[in-house]
Design a protein around this motif. Structure first.
Motif, mmCIF file in Angstrom:
data_model
loop_
_atom_site.group_PDB
_atom_site.id
_atom_site.type_symbol
_atom_site.label_atom_id
_atom_site.label_comp_id
_atom_site.label_asym_id
_atom_site.label_seq_id
_atom_site.Cartn_x
_atom_site.Cartn_y
_atom_site.Cartn_z
ATOM 1 N N ALA A 164 -86.343 -42.804 -72.878
ATOM 2 C CA ALA A 164 -85.780 -41.467 -72.666
ATOM 3 C C ALA A 164 -85.895 -40.663 -73.954
ATOM 4 O O ALA A 164 -86.003 -41.215 -75.043
ATOM 5 C CB ALA A 164 -84.322 -41.575 -72.236
ATOM 6 N N ARG A 165 -85.858 -39.354 -73.818
ATOM 7 C CA ARG A 165 -85.918 -38.443 -74.956
ATOM 8 C C ARG A 165 -84.643 -37.604 -74.973
ATOM 9 O O ARG A 165 -83.920 -37.551 -73.982
ATOM 10 C CB ARG A 165 -87.134 -37.531 -74.849
ATOM 11 N N GLU A 166 -84.384 -36.949 -76.108
ATOM 12 C CA GLU A 166 -83.221 -36.065 -76.195
ATOM 13 C C GLU A 166 -83.300 -35.011 -75.107
ATOM 14 O O GLU A 166 -84.358 -34.426 -74.881
ATOM 15 C CB GLU A 166 -83.142 -35.423 -77.582
ATOM 16 N N GLY A 167 -82.183 -34.797 -74.423
ATOM 17 C CA GLY A 167 -82.126 -33.836 -73.329
ATOM 18 C C GLY A 167 -82.370 -34.440 -71.955
ATOM 19 O O GLY A 167 -82.088 -33.811 -70.938
ATOM 20 N N ASP A 168 -82.910 -35.658 -71.903
ATOM 21 C CA ASP A 168 -83.159 -36.318 -70.621
ATOM 22 C C ASP A 168 -81.852 -36.783 -69.994
ATOM 23 O O ASP A 168 -80.912 -37.168 -70.693
ATOM 24 C CB ASP A 168 -84.063 -37.548 -70.794
ATOM 25 N N ALA A 169 -81.813 -36.768 -68.675
ATOM 26 C CA ALA A 169 -80.689 -37.335 -67.924
ATOM 27 C C ALA A 169 -81.149 -38.674 -67.364
ATOM 28 O O ALA A 169 -82.256 -38.777 -66.820
ATOM 29 C CB ALA A 169 -80.274 -36.404 -66.801
ATOM 30 N N VAL A 170 -80.328 -39.697 -67.539
ATOM 31 C CA VAL A 170 -80.671 -41.036 -67.027
ATOM 32 C C VAL A 170 -79.597 -41.472 -66.039
ATOM 33 O O VAL A 170 -78.423 -41.151 -66.196
ATOM 34 C CB VAL A 170 -80.818 -42.070 -68.165
ATOM 35 N N ARG A 171 -80.029 -42.191 -65.020
ATOM 36 C CA ARG A 171 -79.121 -42.738 -64.015
ATOM 37 C C ARG A 171 -79.217 -44.250 -64.065
ATOM 38 O O ARG A 171 -80.301 -44.799 -64.232
ATOM 39 C CB ARG A 171 -79.505 -42.240 -62.618
ATOM 40 N N PHE A 172 -78.056 -44.885 -63.896
ATOM 41 C CA PHE A 172 -78.036 -46.349 -63.876
ATOM 42 C C PHE A 172 -76.868 -46.828 -63.035
ATOM 43 O O PHE A 172 -75.890 -46.110 -62.828
ATOM 44 C CB PHE A 172 -77.963 -46.926 -65.303
ATOM 45 N N ALA A 173 -76.981 -48.040 -62.544
ATOM 46 C CA ALA A 173 -75.925 -48.642 -61.726
ATOM 47 C C ALA A 173 -74.915 -49.316 -62.641
ATOM 48 O O ALA A 173 -75.265 -50.207 -63.412
ATOM 49 C CB ALA A 173 -76.521 -49.654 -60.761
ATOM 50 N N SER A 174 -73.670 -48.867 -62.579
ATOM 51 C CA SER A 174 -72.590 -49.476 -63.355
ATOM 52 C C SER A 174 -71.637 -50.148 -62.378
ATOM 53 O O SER A 174 -71.721 -49.915 -61.170
ATOM 54 C CB SER A 174 -71.858 -48.409 -64.177
ATOM 55 N N PRO A 175 -70.720 -50.962 -62.881
ATOM 56 C CA PRO A 175 -69.750 -51.589 -61.977
ATOM 57 C C PRO A 175 -68.934 -50.570 -61.174
ATOM 58 O O PRO A 175 -68.502 -50.850 -60.068
ATOM 59 C CB PRO A 175 -68.842 -52.383 -62.922
ATOM 60 N N GLY A 176 -68.759 -49.368 -61.702
ATOM 61 C CA GLY A 176 -68.015 -48.327 -61.013
ATOM 62 C C GLY A 176 -68.880 -47.464 -60.102
ATOM 63 O O GLY A 176 -68.416 -46.461 -59.572
ATOM 64 N N GLY A 177 -70.137 -47.789 -59.951
ATOM 65 C CA GLY A 177 -71.068 -47.004 -59.133
ATOM 66 C C GLY A 177 -72.152 -46.395 -59.996
ATOM 67 O O GLY A 177 -72.221 -46.604 -61.204
ATOM 68 N N VAL A 178 -73.021 -45.619 -59.365
ATOM 69 C CA VAL A 178 -74.131 -44.984 -60.079
ATOM 70 C C VAL A 178 -73.580 -43.902 -60.998
ATOM 71 O O VAL A 178 -72.759 -43.089 -60.603
ATOM 72 C CB VAL A 178 -75.152 -44.392 -59.085
ATOM 73 N N ARG A 179 -74.024 -43.935 -62.259
ATOM 74 C CA ARG A 179 -73.595 -42.946 -63.259
ATOM 75 C C ARG A 179 -74.810 -42.202 -63.792
ATOM 76 O O ARG A 179 -75.917 -42.737 -63.796
ATOM 77 C CB ARG A 179 -72.891 -43.630 -64.431
#
Length: 189
Positions: A164-179
């Protein structure tokens, strides 16, 4: 002998190769076919622990066990029994550390050429959708301490942040759901 007293490996596994048993409870296993990446500081920490065990603790325990063995009946000799147990624990940890240090690929963050993307050993400042910021450093599995902001490179968050680069938005699966997090800053320290 009752099976409850015999430690058998599950079918198809060799009990001698169980990495968690070698390291003790809580040791992370490397995914098959991956390299054992470590930061310079992480390697130094493991190396120092290895040296402490080999040069200080093990010889001290061997001396105690040797002294206790010379005192006669070993079946009721607490120094001998607990010394032998501690010696086995130390030897198990030495074997584990030796394997990890031998397979280590040390990555110096200062040598990173492409500093505008997230790679191993990067320190990344991210912002959550609610505006709260957090700082994470991507480290080896033996160095990970999520409470201190040190995340393993194989964790879902680190995998989402990689490249990823500065300014990018990343999504990932966490124990609390997708963040979703936004990358604010990337540093190599």
């Amino acid at each position: 002998m009752n099976k409850a007293f015999v430690r058998e490996a599950p079918a198809g596994e060799d009990a001698g190769e169980d990495e968690e048993d070698e390291a003790g409870v809580g040791a992370a296993k490397l995914p098959a076919g991956t390299k054992n990446y470590m930061t310079v500081a992480g390697y130094a920490t493991l190396r120092a622990e290895f040296e402490q065990l080999v040069k200080v603790e093990r010889p001290s325990i061997v001396q105690v066990v040797s002294w206790a063995a010379g005192n006669g009946d070993r079946s009721e000799n607490g120094d001998y029994i607990y010394g032998k147990k501690r010696l086995r624990e130390i030897d198990r940890r030495i074997r584990f550390l030796s394997k990890r240090l031998d397979s280590a690929v040390v990555v110096d963050p200062a040598a990173q050429e492409n500093r505008d993307q997230v790679f191993f050993a990067a320190t990344v400042v991210v912002c959550d959708v609610d505006g709260s910021e957090a700082t994470y450093k991507i480290v080896g599995i033996d160095e990970a301490n999520p409470g201190a902001g040190l995340i393993s490179w194989i964790s879902p968050l680190a995998r989402a942040l990689l490249k990823a680069r500065e300014g990018d938005a990343v999504r990932f699966a966490s124990p609390g759901g997708v963040r979703e997090l936004e990358v604010i800053e990337i540093r190599y320290e």
